[in-house]
Write a protein that holds these residues in place. Structure first.
Motif, PDB file in Angstrom:
ATOM      1  N   GLY A 172      13.117 -10.294  31.524  1.00  0.00           N
ATOM      2  CA  GLY A 172      13.324  -9.422  32.669  1.00  0.00           C
ATOM      3  C   GLY A 172      13.026  -7.955  32.463  1.00  0.00           C
ATOM      4  O   GLY A 172      13.500  -7.109  33.241  1.00  0.00           O
ATOM      5  N   LEU A 173      12.225  -7.611  31.473  1.00  0.00           N
ATOM      6  CA  LEU A 173      11.856  -6.217  31.253  1.00  0.00           C
ATOM      7  C   LEU A 173      10.530  -5.885  31.918  1.00  0.00           C
ATOM      8  O   LEU A 173       9.695  -6.769  32.155  1.00  0.00           O
ATOM      9  CB  LEU A 173      11.737  -5.914  29.753  1.00  0.00           C
ATOM     10  CG  LEU A 173      13.050  -5.718  28.987  1.00  0.00           C
ATOM     11  CD1 LEU A 173      13.666  -7.048  28.582  1.00  0.00           C
ATOM     12  CD2 LEU A 173      12.844  -4.814  27.776  1.00  0.00           C
ATOM     13  N   LYS A 174      10.332  -4.621  32.209  1.00  0.00           N
ATOM     14  CA  LYS A 174       9.014  -4.122  32.598  1.00  0.00           C
ATOM     15  C   LYS A 174       8.221  -3.921  31.317  1.00  0.00           C
ATOM     16  O   LYS A 174       8.719  -3.314  30.366  1.00  0.00           O
ATOM     17  CB  LYS A 174       9.126  -2.807  33.363  1.00  0.00           C
ATOM     18  CG  LYS A 174       7.784  -2.218  33.780  1.00  0.00           C
ATOM     19  CD  LYS A 174       7.955  -0.958  34.617  1.00  0.00           C
ATOM     20  CE  LYS A 174       6.610  -0.404  35.067  1.00  0.00           C
ATOM     21  NZ  LYS A 174       6.769   0.797  35.936  1.00  0.00           N
ATOM     22  N   VAL A 175       6.987  -4.423  31.271  1.00  0.00           N
ATOM     23  CA  VAL A 175       6.221  -4.418  30.020  1.00  0.00           C
ATOM     24  C   VAL A 175       4.909  -3.670  30.194  1.00  0.00           C
ATOM     25  O   VAL A 175       4.110  -3.977  31.086  1.00  0.00           O
ATOM     26  CB  VAL A 175       5.942  -5.855  29.532  1.00  0.00           C
ATOM     27  CG1 VAL A 175       5.160  -5.828  28.226  1.00  0.00           C
ATOM     28  CG2 VAL A 175       7.245  -6.621  29.350  1.00  0.00           C
ATOM     29  N   ILE A 176       4.697  -2.703  29.319  1.00  0.00           N
ATOM     30  CA  ILE A 176       3.451  -1.941  29.247  1.00  0.00           C
ATOM     31  C   ILE A 176       2.788  -2.268  27.914  1.00  0.00           C
ATOM     32  O   ILE A 176       3.431  -2.187  26.863  1.00  0.00           O
ATOM     33  CB  ILE A 176       3.719  -0.425  29.345  1.00  0.00           C
ATOM     34  CG1 ILE A 176       4.428  -0.096  30.659  1.00  0.00           C
ATOM     35  CG2 ILE A 176       2.414   0.370  29.219  1.00  0.00           C
ATOM     36  CD1 ILE A 176       4.959   1.328  30.728  1.00  0.00           C
ATOM     37  N   VAL A 177       1.541  -2.653  27.957  1.00  0.00           N
ATOM     38  CA  VAL A 177       0.811  -3.008  26.739  1.00  0.00           C
ATOM     39  C   VAL A 177      -0.286  -1.986  26.484  1.00  0.00           C
ATOM     40  O   VAL A 177      -1.021  -1.604  27.402  1.00  0.00           O
ATOM     41  CB  VAL A 177       0.207  -4.420  26.839  1.00  0.00           C
ATOM     42  CG1 VAL A 177      -0.798  -4.669  25.719  1.00  0.00           C
ATOM     43  CG2 VAL A 177       1.307  -5.468  26.798  1.00  0.00           C
ATOM     44  N   SER A 178      -0.391  -1.550  25.238  1.00  0.00           N
ATOM     45  CA  SER A 178      -1.455  -0.634  24.811  1.00  0.00           C
ATOM     46  C   SER A 178      -2.467  -1.417  23.989  1.00  0.00           C
ATOM     47  O   SER A 178      -2.109  -2.061  22.999  1.00  0.00           O
ATOM     48  CB  SER A 178      -0.860   0.500  23.979  1.00  0.00           C
ATOM     49  OG  SER A 178      -1.886   1.324  23.453  1.00  0.00           O
TER      50      SER A 178
ATOM     51  N   VAL B 156       1.654  -3.420  33.113  1.00  0.00           N
ATOM     52  CA  VAL B 156       0.667  -2.346  32.990  1.00  0.00           C
ATOM     53  C   VAL B 156      -0.066  -2.499  31.669  1.00  0.00           C
ATOM     54  O   VAL B 156       0.562  -2.800  30.640  1.00  0.00           O
ATOM     55  CB  VAL B 156       1.337  -0.948  33.034  1.00  0.00           C
ATOM     56  CG1 VAL B 156       0.306   0.163  32.873  1.00  0.00           C
ATOM     57  CG2 VAL B 156       2.124  -0.765  34.327  1.00  0.00           C
ATOM     58  N   VAL B 157      -1.370  -2.310  31.684  1.00  0.00           N
ATOM     59  CA  VAL B 157      -2.157  -2.275  30.454  1.00  0.00           C
ATOM     60  C   VAL B 157      -2.823  -0.917  30.345  1.00  0.00           C
ATOM     61  O   VAL B 157      -3.458  -0.449  31.299  1.00  0.00           O
ATOM     62  CB  VAL B 157      -3.216  -3.393  30.423  1.00  0.00           C
ATOM     63  CG1 VAL B 157      -4.117  -3.243  29.195  1.00  0.00           C
ATOM     64  CG2 VAL B 157      -2.553  -4.760  30.419  1.00  0.00           C
ATOM     65  N   VAL B 158      -2.664  -0.285  29.182  1.00  0.00           N
ATOM     66  CA  VAL B 158      -3.203   1.047  28.946  1.00  0.00           C
ATOM     67  C   VAL B 158      -4.205   0.993  27.816  1.00  0.00           C
ATOM     68  O   VAL B 158      -3.934   0.407  26.762  1.00  0.00           O
ATOM     69  CB  VAL B 158      -2.078   2.051  28.598  1.00  0.00           C
ATOM     70  CG1 VAL B 158      -2.656   3.431  28.282  1.00  0.00           C
ATOM     71  CG2 VAL B 158      -1.055   2.135  29.717  1.00  0.00           C
ATOM     72  N   ASP B 159      -5.370   1.620  28.026  1.00  0.00           N
ATOM     73  CA  ASP B 159      -6.355   1.791  26.968  1.00  0.00           C
ATOM     74  C   ASP B 159      -6.158   3.190  26.383  1.00  0.00           C
ATOM     75  O   ASP B 159      -6.513   4.188  27.021  1.00  0.00           O
ATOM     76  CB  ASP B 159      -7.776   1.647  27.525  1.00  0.00           C
ATOM     77  CG  ASP B 159      -8.840   1.713  26.438  1.00  0.00           C
ATOM     78  OD1 ASP B 159      -8.570   2.290  25.366  1.00  0.00           O
ATOM     79  OD2 ASP B 159      -9.947   1.191  26.670  1.00  0.00           O
ATOM     80  N   PRO B 160      -5.558   3.302  25.183  1.00  0.00           N
ATOM     81  CA  PRO B 160      -5.229   4.628  24.639  1.00  0.00           C
ATOM     82  C   PRO B 160      -6.444   5.459  24.262  1.00  0.00           C
ATOM     83  O   PRO B 160      -6.296   6.648  23.966  1.00  0.00           O
ATOM     84  CB  PRO B 160      -4.374   4.286  23.413  1.00  0.00           C
ATOM     85  CG  PRO B 160      -4.836   2.935  23.000  1.00  0.00           C
ATOM     86  CD  PRO B 160      -5.163   2.213  24.275  1.00  0.00           C
ATOM     87  N   SER B 161      -7.643   4.867  24.295  1.00  0.00           N
ATOM     88  CA  SER B 161      -8.849   5.654  24.053  1.00  0.00           C
ATOM     89  C   SER B 161      -9.307   6.356  25.328  1.00  0.00           C
ATOM     90  O   SER B 161     -10.153   7.262  25.275  1.00  0.00           O
ATOM     91  CB  SER B 161      -9.975   4.761  23.523  1.00  0.00           C
ATOM     92  OG  SER B 161     -10.448   3.880  24.527  1.00  0.00           O
ATOM     93  N   LYS B 162      -8.729   5.955  26.474  1.00  0.00           N
ATOM     94  CA  LYS B 162      -9.148   6.510  27.762  1.00  0.00           C
ATOM     95  C   LYS B 162      -8.056   7.321  28.450  1.00  0.00           C
ATOM     96  O   LYS B 162      -8.349   8.140  29.328  1.00  0.00           O
ATOM     97  CB  LYS B 162      -9.623   5.386  28.673  1.00  0.00           C
ATOM     98  CG  LYS B 162     -10.843   4.653  28.145  1.00  0.00           C
ATOM     99  CD  LYS B 162     -11.252   3.517  29.056  1.00  0.00           C
ATOM    100  CE  LYS B 162     -12.488   2.791  28.520  1.00  0.00           C
ATOM    101  NZ  LYS B 162     -12.879   1.640  29.378  1.00  0.00           N
ATOM    102  N   GLU B 163      -6.797   7.060  28.107  1.00  0.00           N
ATOM    103  CA  GLU B 163      -5.711   7.850  28.664  1.00  0.00           C
ATOM    104  C   GLU B 163      -4.576   7.937  27.655  1.00  0.00           C
ATOM    105  O   GLU B 163      -4.439   7.077  26.778  1.00  0.00           O
ATOM    106  CB  GLU B 163      -5.206   7.256  29.981  1.00  0.00           C
ATOM    107  CG  GLU B 163      -4.664   5.842  29.902  1.00  0.00           C
ATOM    108  CD  GLU B 163      -4.161   5.358  31.251  1.00  0.00           C
ATOM    109  OE1 GLU B 163      -3.503   6.125  31.975  1.00  0.00           O
ATOM    110  OE2 GLU B 163      -4.436   4.182  31.582  1.00  0.00           O
ATOM    111  N   ASP B 164      -3.780   8.994  27.776  1.00  0.00           N
ATOM    112  CA  ASP B 164      -2.684   9.213  26.847  1.00  0.00           C
ATOM    113  C   ASP B 164      -1.552   8.235  27.145  1.00  0.00           C
ATOM    114  O   ASP B 164      -1.036   8.185  28.266  1.00  0.00           O
ATOM    115  CB  ASP B 164      -2.172  10.646  26.969  1.00  0.00           C
ATOM    116  CG  ASP B 164      -1.067  10.941  25.986  1.00  0.00           C
ATOM    117  OD1 ASP B 164      -1.361  11.050  24.791  1.00  0.00           O
ATOM    118  OD2 ASP B 164       0.099  11.019  26.433  1.00  0.00           O
ATOM    119  N   LEU B 165      -1.179   7.434  26.155  1.00  0.00           N
ATOM    120  CA  LEU B 165      -0.181   6.395  26.356  1.00  0.00           C
ATOM    121  C   LEU B 165       1.159   6.987  26.773  1.00  0.00           C
ATOM    122  O   LEU B 165       1.794   6.511  27.726  1.00  0.00           O
ATOM    123  CB  LEU B 165      -0.018   5.564  25.082  1.00  0.00           C
ATOM    124  CG  LEU B 165       1.036   4.458  25.137  1.00  0.00           C
ATOM    125  CD1 LEU B 165       0.702   3.423  26.201  1.00  0.00           C
ATOM    126  CD2 LEU B 165       1.198   3.810  23.765  1.00  0.00           C
TER     127      LEU B 165
END
Length: 354
Positions: free
Chosen positions: A199-205, A222-231
């Motif tokens: 039941g957590l909100k999950v963000i993956v880098s 949410v999926v974040v590309d740390p090479s394109k935006e600041d995590l």
């Protein structure tokens, strides 16, 4: 019986060997599916010593075995025989998984119930006592867990899912919190899966396009590309400026650790799940003390398998989405290890079908 035997660096052989002797205090299992994992990959390409494996001359303190050993520690199977002295609800024909540990039972960690950090700990399928890549296996009843009607190919993922579950449990993460997972390899994806189920909100880098898509397919928020935006900036945007409650390092790379620490809220917790092969330098004052953040680590699992099986069954977790190949024992190098080594971003779990 046929078995895959590990002789050392880049030396695996499919051989006929004697069956393990059945005992009155044991359970005999016919393995069906065996997962290949990062530990197996390191053993194959780098050799045993220094990677948790046996040597050719020094026996493991618990198994008493030197190389070669039968390979395979992530496996499911079917019960073939139950020893006369065994008291259990498990029956012949039941589908099961094996918690593939060997522990001393005498060190302080074992006596405290933390047998995953036993001073002499070893693994069935790495350090001796048989392995999943064989036609038959004899194990202690304490390590055998029934999986009911869970398909046996999916059941082979209970072992790595238990690693993920143990890491999440170690943090005390709660439903409604936000978690960041650094790295969407096999363990990162499974950590994210457990977090979502809880039941957590999950963000993956993650950098890899293929792995980013696998994370989205697995249902992360949410999926974040740390090479394109600041995590850290993105995490604050997703948490109303607060930051994440917990973070999980499933990458084993120093820069990821620093990114995850920056993404945490004050008093947040970073759990190290990955194995780091190089020393890691942290600015304790700047990254921890001034915001009272914490760093801790987890290893393997202890008393987790039954809970993980129940989680999969009650939450309807689909482990089939993480199976990216099924191969025969004879193809373990060309279609197994070479695929994991050369095409890592498209592979999650390759199974050897016995």
């Amino acid at each position: 019986m046929k078995a895959v035997r590990y002789y050392g660096k880049e030396d695996l052989r499919v051989e006929d060997i004697p069956e393990m002797e059945m005992r009155a205090d044991a359970i005999k299992i016919a393995p069906k599916f065996v997962g290949l994992c990062g530990s197996d990959l390191h053993l194959y390409y780098d050799g045993g010593e220094g990677n948790g494996g046996n040597s050719a001359t020094t026996p493991h303190p618990l198994s008493g075995e030197t190389l070669p050993v039968t390979f395979g520690h992530e496996f499911s199977g079917v019960v073939e025989e139950i020893g006369a002295d065994v008291t259990t609800d498990i029956k012949v024909g039941d589908s099961v998984v094996v918690e593939p540990l060997m522990v001393c039972g005498e060190c302080p960690a074992c006596k405290a119930g933390d047998y995953n950090i036993c001073e002499k700990m070893g693994f069935i399928g790495i350090n001796g006592r048989g392995g999943g890549m064989s036609e038959h296996l004899v194990v202690e009843p304490r390590w055998v867990h029934p999986v009911g009607d869970l398909p046996l190919d999916q059941a082979a993922l209970i072992e790595p899912l238990s690693v993920a579950y143990h890491a999440v449990r170690n943090t005390g993460a709660q439903a409604g919190q936000t978690a960041v997972v650094g790295g969407a390899g096999p363990i990162g994806l499974l950590v994210a899966t457990v977090l979502k189920a809880e039941g957590l909100k999950v963000i993956v880098s993650e950098l890899s396009e293929a792995r980013k898509q696998k994370a989205l397919d697995a249902g992360v928020d949410v999926v974040v590309d740390p090479s394109k935006e600041d995590l850290a900036t993105r995490v604050r945007e997703e948490t109303n400026g607060v930051g994440a409650d917990v973070a999980f390092d499933a990458a084993g790379v120093g820069v990821v650790v620093h990114q995850l620490l920056a993404s945490l809220k004050a008093k947040g917790l970073l759990e190290i799940v990955a194995i780091h092969v190089r020393p890691l330098e942290i600015d304790v004052t700047g990254e921890l003390t001034f915001s009272e953040k914490s760093v801790q680590a987890s290893l393997g699992y202890a008393n987790d398998h039954a809970k993980v099986i129940e989680l999969v069954r009650t939450k309807g977790i689909d482990l089939s989405q993480f199976i990216t190949g099924k191969i025969a024992p004879e193809d373990i190098v060309d279609k197994g290890f070479k695929q994991l080594h050369d095409d890592a971003e498209h592979q999650v779990k390759i199974l050897v079908q016995m």
